[in-house]
Write an enzyme that holds these catalytic residues in place. Structure first.
Site, mmCIF file in Angstrom:
data_model
loop_
_atom_site.group_PDB
_atom_site.id
_atom_site.type_symbol
_atom_site.label_atom_id
_atom_site.label_comp_id
_atom_site.label_asym_id
_atom_site.label_seq_id
_atom_site.Cartn_x
_atom_site.Cartn_y
_atom_site.Cartn_z
ATOM 1 N N CYS A 1 74.550 -100.639 -40.524
ATOM 2 C CA CYS A 1 73.256 -101.293 -40.322
ATOM 3 C C CYS A 1 73.276 -102.623 -41.058
ATOM 4 C CB CYS A 1 72.140 -100.396 -40.875
ATOM 5 S SG CYS A 1 70.496 -101.108 -40.685
ATOM 6 N N LEU A 2 72.796 -103.681 -40.406
ATOM 7 C CA LEU A 2 72.778 -104.998 -41.049
ATOM 8 C C LEU A 2 71.933 -104.990 -42.320
ATOM 9 C CD1 LEU A 2 72.405 -107.385 -37.957
ATOM 10 C CD2 LEU A 2 74.483 -106.821 -39.233
ATOM 11 N N HIS B 1 68.942 -95.769 -33.120
ATOM 12 C CA HIS B 1 68.983 -96.443 -34.422
ATOM 13 C C HIS B 1 67.842 -97.467 -34.530
ATOM 14 C CE1 HIS B 1 71.510 -98.323 -37.801
ATOM 15 N NE2 HIS B 1 70.588 -99.248 -37.569
ATOM 16 N N GLU B 2 67.624 -98.238 -33.445
ATOM 17 C CA GLU B 2 66.590 -99.288 -33.485
ATOM 18 C C GLU B 2 65.181 -98.687 -33.446
ATOM 19 O OE1 GLU B 2 67.637 -102.033 -34.429
ATOM 20 O OE2 GLU B 2 69.727 -101.645 -33.956
ATOM 21 N N GLN C 1 63.474 -105.585 -39.479
ATOM 22 C CA GLN C 1 64.608 -106.087 -40.244
ATOM 23 C C GLN C 1 64.488 -107.571 -40.579
ATOM 24 O OE1 GLN C 1 67.553 -104.074 -37.458
ATOM 25 N NE2 GLN C 1 68.665 -104.048 -39.398
ATOM 26 N N GLY D 1 72.459 -104.747 -32.529
ATOM 27 C CA GLY D 1 71.044 -104.446 -32.373
ATOM 28 C C GLY D 1 70.280 -104.963 -33.577
ATOM 29 N N HIS E 1 64.287 -97.683 -36.809
ATOM 30 C CA HIS E 1 63.844 -98.819 -37.627
ATOM 31 C C HIS E 1 62.344 -99.058 -37.452
ATOM 32 C CE1 HIS E 1 67.203 -100.603 -39.703
ATOM 33 N NE2 HIS E 1 67.953 -100.687 -38.618
HETATM 34 NI NI NI Z 1 69.983 -100.997 -38.498
#
Ligand code: NI
Length: 182
Positions: free
Chosen positions: A93-94, A135-136, A51, A46, A139
């Site tokens: 998380c990236l 999670h997204e 991000q 995702g 963000h």
């Molecule tokens: Ni993330």
């Protein structure tokens, strides 16, 4: 298509609430394509626009549902309209490389929004997909999964997070090859 650099913990874009899109246009669809390319390049499941430093409410997911099926879609102006149950599992998380922690989230969510062409969609998700969606959406609200940990656990991670915020990436961190800075 292009791969955009993923913003790392400490970047203000990760702490800002993204703005509603309204009507998706060509520019938004270009962003969605870049989010897909970037998610794939970083081997993510995702990615939210924050991000890559874009403050529009849109994310992409590509989550395995079982051995054969995946749920892969973009969602614009997503709203979680109902939740039920609870699940606890490890998340990463990236934007927070090197940190993996158990997070408690709703087990099932119903979410509404638009696809990248402006068509209204409503999705009921459970398990891993429900987790990724929550999670997204976090963000897009400037919330990170580490915010949802118990205070003691957050305290334990404090130095690691401060190091990320200073630009010190984990030693084994490898940004994907072929990324174009933009
Ligand atoms: Ni993330």
């Amino acid at each position: 298509m292009s791969i955009r650099p993923v913003r790392i913990y400490g970047d203000p874009a990760l702490r800002t609430r993204a703005a509603e899109v309204g009507a998706p246009d060509e520019t938004l669809r270009g962003l969605v394509q870049d989010l897909r390319d970037t998610m794939k390049a970083y081997s993510g499941v995702g990615l939210a626009a924050n991000q890559v430093g874009v403050l529009h409410r849109v994310f992409v997911v590509d989550v395995p549902l079982d051995d054969e099926e995946r749920a892969a879609f973009a969602l614009v102006d997503p709203v979680i309209v109902s939740r039920s149950g609870s699940q606890r599992a490890e998340e990463g998380c990236l934007s927070i490389p090197g940190v993996w922690e158990d997070v408690t989230r709703s087990r099932v969510v119903r979410i509404t929004g638009l696809d990248e062409f402006g068509k209204p969609v409503e999705i009921e998700a459970d398990g891993y997909l429900a987790r990724a969606i929550q999670h997204e959406v976090d963000h897009l609200d400037g919330v990170l999964f580490v915010d949802r940990l118990m205070p003691l656990r957050r305290q334990f991670l404090k130095r690691q997070l401060e190091a990320l915020a200073r630009g010190e990436l984990p030693e084994d961190y490898q940004p994907p090859a072929g990324g174009e800075p933009c």
